[in-house]
Write a protein that holds these residues in place. Structure first.
Motif, short mmCIF file in Angstrom:
data_model
loop_
_atom_site.label_atom_id
_atom_site.label_comp_id
_atom_site.label_asym_id
_atom_site.label_seq_id
_atom_site.Cartn_x
_atom_site.Cartn_y
_atom_site.Cartn_z
N LYS A 32 0.88 -1.16 -0.02
CA LYS A 32 0.05 0.27 -0.19
C LYS A 32 0.87 1.11 0.07
O LYS A 32 1.84 1.23 0.73
CB LYS A 32 -0.89 -0.06 1.31
CG LYS A 32 -1.91 1.15 1.47
CD LYS A 32 -2.40 1.42 3.06
CE LYS A 32 -2.86 2.71 3.20
NZ LYS A 32 -4.35 2.86 2.69
N SER A 33 0.70 2.12 -1.05
CA SER A 33 1.72 3.22 -1.02
C SER A 33 1.16 4.31 -0.12
O SER A 33 -0.26 4.67 0.26
CB SER A 33 1.36 3.78 -2.32
OG SER A 33 2.03 5.27 -2.38
N LEU A 34 2.27 4.82 0.77
CA LEU A 34 2.14 5.82 1.50
C LEU A 34 2.32 7.19 0.75
O LEU A 34 2.71 8.25 1.30
CB LEU A 34 2.59 6.03 2.79
CG LEU A 34 1.85 4.88 3.79
CD1 LEU A 34 2.44 4.73 4.91
CD2 LEU A 34 0.44 4.94 3.99
N ARG A 115 2.04 11.86 8.49
CA ARG A 115 0.83 11.48 7.86
C ARG A 115 -0.02 10.32 8.52
O ARG A 115 0.61 9.45 9.04
CB ARG A 115 1.10 11.21 6.30
CG ARG A 115 1.25 9.68 6.00
CD ARG A 115 0.83 9.44 4.45
NE ARG A 115 -0.47 8.83 4.13
CZ ARG A 115 -0.94 8.55 3.02
NH1 ARG A 115 -0.27 8.76 1.89
NH2 ARG A 115 -2.08 8.06 2.86
N SER A 116 -1.15 10.55 8.48
CA SER A 116 -2.03 9.52 8.98
C SER A 116 -2.54 8.52 7.97
O SER A 116 -2.85 8.85 6.72
CB SER A 116 -3.44 10.15 9.68
OG SER A 116 -3.08 11.13 10.48
N LEU A 143 5.86 5.30 14.59
CA LEU A 143 4.83 4.94 14.22
C LEU A 143 3.53 4.95 15.47
O LEU A 143 4.06 4.29 16.29
CB LEU A 143 4.48 3.65 13.39
CG LEU A 143 3.33 3.17 12.93
CD1 LEU A 143 2.55 4.11 11.98
CD2 LEU A 143 3.11 1.92 12.29
N ASN A 144 2.59 5.53 15.27
CA ASN A 144 1.73 5.50 16.45
C ASN A 144 2.41 5.91 18.19
O ASN A 144 2.08 5.45 18.74
CB ASN A 144 0.88 4.30 16.67
CG ASN A 144 -0.14 4.29 15.55
OD1 ASN A 144 -0.25 5.03 14.69
ND2 ASN A 144 -0.40 2.93 15.02
N TYR A 172 -0.62 6.97 12.68
CA TYR A 172 0.06 8.18 12.47
C TYR A 172 1.58 8.05 12.30
O TYR A 172 2.09 7.60 13.24
CB TYR A 172 -0.33 9.50 13.34
CG TYR A 172 -0.21 9.44 14.53
CD1 TYR A 172 -1.00 8.63 15.51
CD2 TYR A 172 1.07 9.94 15.48
CE1 TYR A 172 -0.61 8.57 16.76
CE2 TYR A 172 1.10 9.93 16.66
CZ TYR A 172 0.48 9.08 17.51
OH TYR A 172 0.53 8.93 18.72
N LEU A 173 2.09 8.46 11.23
CA LEU A 173 3.54 8.00 11.03
C LEU A 173 4.15 9.39 11.06
O LEU A 173 3.79 10.55 10.61
CB LEU A 173 3.60 7.39 9.67
CG LEU A 173 4.90 7.11 9.04
CD1 LEU A 173 5.51 5.95 10.06
CD2 LEU A 173 4.84 6.47 7.69
N VAL A 174 5.26 9.51 11.98
CA VAL A 174 5.94 10.88 12.06
C VAL A 174 7.54 10.55 11.87
O VAL A 174 7.77 9.62 12.29
CB VAL A 174 5.63 11.48 13.51
CG1 VAL A 174 6.60 12.51 13.74
CG2 VAL A 174 4.30 11.81 13.70
#
Ligand code: GCB
Length: 606
Positions: A32-34, A115-116, A143-144, A172-174
């Motif tokens: 799955k592309s982010l 991005r979430s 992540l999270n 949510y990826l930071v």
């Protein structure tokens, strides 16, 4: 409901947590592309990372949250919250930040990306990994609120397992991305290219069964054009697993059994292989099947070796008609990152008459080498051990080795890649030699089937151009850069220059050239005119033809490219003008000089 999606570090994380074993061939996996729109916060003081005593929050036992998190994890409206990702501006991923926002053009430092996303798994027993094509330069990934790890090196991929962390909704990826230059880094502080920061390549989640095909190496056995050999590595194999390797067109359908490390090693005799070459870039569909999955690749088979002065492709002597390329789309003035960008560059290379490209000065994105495989263009791939890295520093060596490992791991099944290059214009010294020898040994231990080189330098003494760098003894191809008529040396006398090259090996001129502002015309004596550049090429090519053992050239460079070192107003304005093509995509006169030369050489080597 929480209003903000912020960083939360739940665990104490050791100082250096490297990325995990690389998953290869991500294009043919369930992903799955982010990619897309991410929020960002510019954080030059790294406030989200260090406390006021300048200690990283994610390494403090007593306070293992980030500053951002401290102020966040509450519904208390009185709480002091001094940032907000969702009200912050956005950047497109993949992409450098410099070309996306004017105020970031020269920025070197930390930017936080966020991005979430929601994520639905296809099976509860599956595992998930987050994969980054490249982030320049250093990445801290959360992540999270949980730190996944750190990665250093701006041009190679890495991944982390996220199976126990990823949720169906509201992930949510930071990511803290830092492109500050520093002395011990690879590359070091000083380079002649733009230090594009950001998440510069694809981001994706890879979904895999519990036991999965992590990696494989499928090429011809060294010196054995009729034996396809290699290995397949499973991740988490708890028993002896059956693997079927099939190449239908070659009627290969081989059953293999893994050993206790989850590895199956094989050698398969095949007499009818159509060998990969620039004239016939044949790729075979290859399928690897386990009880749990089938993974497809397209792989070409060819031999590459040297014999005295010759480079032999499938046993036949070749001349490398090349061009150097930076990973930049000059027309956008931005980092290149997709198949369209790769197609632009390689189509020009073909038009120039190339059968070969030098991908300077770091591993380019995977689209490039995949396309080179398809278009039949041989590739020199290198790591950014450029000019003066810190050769005495163990961390720098480990870092260079790690970048090499990631590049070779990603690209070892690409027939187009014929050369791994260790370094560019590094000054000879004992520590330099130790450093490069270690890289050479490491490369050979990972892949003994390709040639090893490095872009060396020449020096001038008593009427001779001399190439005698000791590291040449350890290379398969002796390559060097030379700038006759640009950084010194007379163009008029160039064709009569004398050469003393101390090695009986193939010689490749890995760089030569000079600058011209496209559209600026004058005489051959006027620097920066197209005529000067054209004359420089004519004279250099006459000289190069006479160099003993010459088996290839890669002029510097296909396109004008951005470099903060190039400050001459009106002419340079932040661009290195040595391109054969301008940053507007217009060919300069010298393009056609090289094209004619390659036409001629092509006939000689037919
Ligand atoms: C070199 C470097 C290359 C530079 C080029 C130049 O020798 O390898 O990175 O951009 O010269 O233009 O001076």
């Amino acid at each position: 409901m929480f209003k903000y999606f912020l960083l939360k570090i739940l665990f104490f994380i050791p100082l250096i947590s490297l990325s995990q074993d690389l998953i290869t061939n991500t294009f043919n996996r369930d992903t799955k592309s982010l990619n897309g729109t991410w929020h960002y916060i510019v954080d030059p003081y790294e406030t989200g990372y260090y406390n006021y005593r300048y200690k990283p929050y994610d390494q403090l036992k007593e306070n293992n949250n980030s500053a951002f998190y401290n102020n966040y994890h509450t519904d208390n409206k009185m709480a002091l919250v001094e940032y907000d990702f969702d009200k912050s501006p956005t950047l497109t991923v993949p992409g450098d930040w410099n070309s996306q926002a004017e105020k970031l053009f020269y920025y070197e430092g930390t930017i936080w990306y966020k991005r979430s996303f929601d994520y639905t798994t296809t099976s509860k027993s599956n595992r998930q990994f987050i994969y980054f094509g490249a982030i320049n330069y250093k990445a801290e990934v959360y992540l999270n609120g949980i730190k996944l790890g750190t990665h250093e090196g701006g041009f190679t991929p890495f991944n982390f397992e996220i199976t126990s962390i990823v949720k169906p909704t509201d992930n949510y990826l930071v990511i803290k991305v830092d492109n500050k230059r520093f002395k011990e880094a690879i590359p070091t502080i000083n380079t002649d290219w733009w230090n594009y920061g950001g998440i510069t390549r694809d981001v994706k989640i890879i979904e895999e069964p519990a036991t999965f095909i992590q990696d494989y190496f499928i090429q011809l056995k060294k010196d054995s054009p009729k034996i396809i050999s290699g290995s397949i590595q499973l991740n988490n194999s708890t028993k002896k697993e059956k693997i079927t390797l099939s190449i239908p067109e070659l009627k290969i359908n081989q059953e293999l059994i893994t050993n206790e490390n989850g590895i199956a090693v094989f050698e398969i005799v095949s007499k009818k292989i159509n060998y990969w070459s620039p004239n016939s870039p044949k790729l075979y569909d290859v399928y690897i099947k386990t009880e749990y999955q089938t993974l497809k690749d397209e792989i070409g088979f060819r031999t590459i070796e040297t014999n005295g002065p010759d480079i032999l492709l499938n046993g036949k002597s070749i001349f490398l008609r090349g061009i150097c390329i930076h990973e930049e789309n000059a027309m956008r003035g931005a980092r290149a990152y997709n198949d369209a960008d790769a197609l632009v560059a390689l189509t020009w290379a073909k038009e120039l008459g190339c059968n070969y490209v030098r991908l300077a000065h770091y591993p380019h994105n995977e689209y490039m080498v995949k396309l080179a495989d398809k278009m039949g263009i041989m590739v020199w791939e290198e790591i950014p051990v450029y000019w003066t890295v810190d050769f005495t520093n163990k961390n720098s060596l480990d870092n260079a080795k790690n970048q090499l490992t990631e590049a070779i791991t990603r690209d070892k099944n690409r027939a187009s890649i014929i050369i791994w290059s260790m370094a560019n214009e590094t000054p000879p010294s004992t520590p330099r030699n130790v450093f490069l020898k270690e890289l050479i040994l490491h490369t050979k231990s990972m892949d003994s089937s390709r040639l090893i080189s490095a872009a060396l330098e020449k020096h001038y003494k008593d009427g001779f151009n001399i190439v005698d760098d000791e590291i040449g003894n350890y290379l398969d191809i002796v390559a060097f850069n030379q700038y006759t008529g640009w950084y010194g040396g007379s163009l008029e006398n160039a064709p009569d220059m004398k050469w003393d090259i101390k090695f009986n090996k193939p010689v490749v001129i890995s760089e030569f050239g000079g600058g011209a502002l496209q559209g600026l015309h004058g005489t051959i004596d006027e620097r920066w005119t197209e005529e000067y550049q054209e004359y420089l090429y004519q004279q250099n090519l006459k000289m190069i033809e006479k160099i003993p053992n010459i088996r290839g050239t890669s002029p510097w460079i296909l396109n004008d490219f951005r470099s903060p070192k190039r400050v001459l107003p009106v002419i340079q304005d932040g661009w290195n003008r040595k391109g054969l093509i301008s940053n507007h995509g217009i060919k300069k006169k010298a393009f056609f000089t090289v094209k004619d030369f390659y036409n001629k050489i092509e006939k000689q080597y037919r």
